[in-house]
Design an enzyme around this catalytic site. Structure first.
Site, short mmCIF file in Angstrom:
data_model
loop_
_atom_site.label_atom_id
_atom_site.label_comp_id
_atom_site.label_asym_id
_atom_site.label_seq_id
_atom_site.Cartn_x
_atom_site.Cartn_y
_atom_site.Cartn_z
N ALA A 110 -7.03 1.38 -6.04
CA ALA A 110 -6.44 1.96 -4.84
C ALA A 110 -5.49 1.02 -4.12
O ALA A 110 -4.90 1.38 -3.11
CB ALA A 110 -7.54 2.40 -3.89
N ASN A 170 -14.55 -0.96 -5.39
CA ASN A 170 -13.89 -1.35 -6.64
C ASN A 170 -12.57 -2.08 -6.39
O ASN A 170 -12.24 -3.04 -7.09
CB ASN A 170 -13.68 -0.12 -7.52
CG ASN A 170 -15.00 0.44 -8.01
OD1 ASN A 170 -15.88 -0.31 -8.40
ND2 ASN A 170 -15.16 1.76 -7.97
N HIS A 200 -6.13 0.60 3.08
CA HIS A 200 -6.51 -0.74 2.66
C HIS A 200 -5.49 -1.72 3.22
O HIS A 200 -4.28 -1.48 3.08
CB HIS A 200 -6.51 -0.87 1.14
CG HIS A 200 -7.52 0.00 0.46
ND1 HIS A 200 -8.81 -0.42 0.22
CD2 HIS A 200 -7.46 1.26 -0.02
CE1 HIS A 200 -9.48 0.54 -0.39
NE2 HIS A 200 -8.69 1.58 -0.55
#
Lengths: 256, 256
Positions: A110, A170, A200
């Site tokens: 991601a 992850n 993020h």
């Protein structure tokens, strides 16, 4: 290649393959929890690369199985490496010691920027510092209480983040493995009731430079709002990189 | 491998090789403007990969020469591709048509995130938009006038940026080639009298997500303040990616 897992990521990877959007790759088999051991062995034997897109428990089982067959594996549930002091311990040599074990690849998932962060880390790790902030809705993090403003729910190493939030760490693990290692990358998890898309933020400081990156991903509706749509494309990019012998993100020009 | 160019980037790549910080790579020769044609041909013949770290004019000469010898070339002066409608036209087949032409690789250079941006672009380019802001001191951009605040000195395509600022647009060209192409990536060059370190800001918007990245690099003193120290390490990362058959920035675990 074979894909293990028919969830949001596995399904999207299979769809991209079937639509011919990953040049040079073709799907041998899609494996799932109902596949027999024989079906799994045949699919691994017939593939060059296996994509794992399931859970850390399945990754724990499949990494040795695929590498022992001499095949490479792309591990999406890379939180599994937090369970092992040395992530390489999961790689298994072929049982009869013939041939070479397969390799393990971890996609960026991601986030991105593993290219520049890996390069800066190779230049020196001593004075380098990496922080990864994951900002998600309370529901996506399993936070029950009613929040009216954002709240930090975790701060610690990438290893501890992966052990505490195996389904949602992850990207932290990929970043840590590409840079300072699982015990030296800091992860901050923030529950924010206002976010509609997972965000993020990656901050990296070293003598070479200061890098700040923000990734706000659209969510794959098939994942119940947990998985970013970019994740499957990061797997596709890695498959193409393996085919090209370089990548992902490296610009490769071949005479066309 | 051989390195063409003994300036800031070439020198740093040679130093990294000599110190053993690029596992698996060894230096055959460092070539420079005084090298004879025979020396150049011998060095290319003895190398697997040639690193070009000179000028766009030298890149224009060396890309066909190296690829015609069947060897791969890493092109730092990638602004050269702006001169050609199809960047692949610079790749030359071997003169006697034996063998395969070498490949051209472009390192990320002073920026990063090509991994996630390439993946998002592969998912779809139609609604994607990329802007690359380069913020440098007026001196580094060759802007003579006395500025007291920042001023936009260029806005246009990556192709036009590279033609106008050939020495300072390599990161723009790498980003464009990895994503939307030279004519569809926007570049904004800003002269700012307050900056002491070059800053790059990359903004990418597409249906998959919104990515904002800021790269503030320390300058290599050997370059007269023009070249970021990270650039040589991005070349090293690419060399290691070629050796590993995947990368840069991809996490590769091999049984150790």
């Amino acid at each position: 290649m074979a894909v293990i897992g028919a969830g949001a990521i596995g399904g999207a990877v299979i769809e991209a393959l079937e639509k011919g959007r990953v040049p040079g790759a073709s799907l041998i088999a899609g494996l799932h929890s109902g596949s027999t051991s024989n079906e799994i062995d045949s699919a691994i034997a017939a593939s060059d690369v296996v994509v794992e897109a399931t859970t850390v428990d399945a990754a724990e089982e499949f990494i040795p199985r695929v590498t022992a067959a001499g095949k490479d594996i792309i591990v999406c549930s890379c939180g599994v490496f937090a369970r092992h002091e040395n992530p390489r311990d999961l790689i298994s040599a072929p049982h009869d010691d013939s041939g070479t074990p397969g390799r393990v690849f971890v996609p960026a998932g991601a986030v991105g920027g593993l290219d520049v962060l890996a390069a800066a880390s190779r230049a020196g790790k001593t004075d380098a510092r990496l922080s990864h902030f994951t900002i998600k809705s309370p529901a996506a993090l399993g936070v029950d209480e009613e929040l009216t403003e954002s709240r930090e729910v975790f701060r610690g190493s990438a290893r501890d983040a992966a052990l505490r939030f195996p389904r949602t760490s992850n990207a932290s693990v990929a970043l840590a493995l590409a840079t300072l290692g699982l015990d030296h990358a800091e992860v901050v998890v923030v529950a924010d009731p206002r976010v509609t898309r997972t965000r993020h933020v990656v901050e990296f400081r070293s003598p070479l430079g200061t890098y700040e990156m923000s990734f706000e991903n659209s969510l794959d509706p098939a994942s119940g709002g947990r998985t970013s749509a970019i994740t499957a494309w990061s797997v596709a990019e890695l498959l193409i990189g393996i085919r090209d012998g370089v990548g992902p993100g490296a610009v490769v020009l071949e005479r066309g």
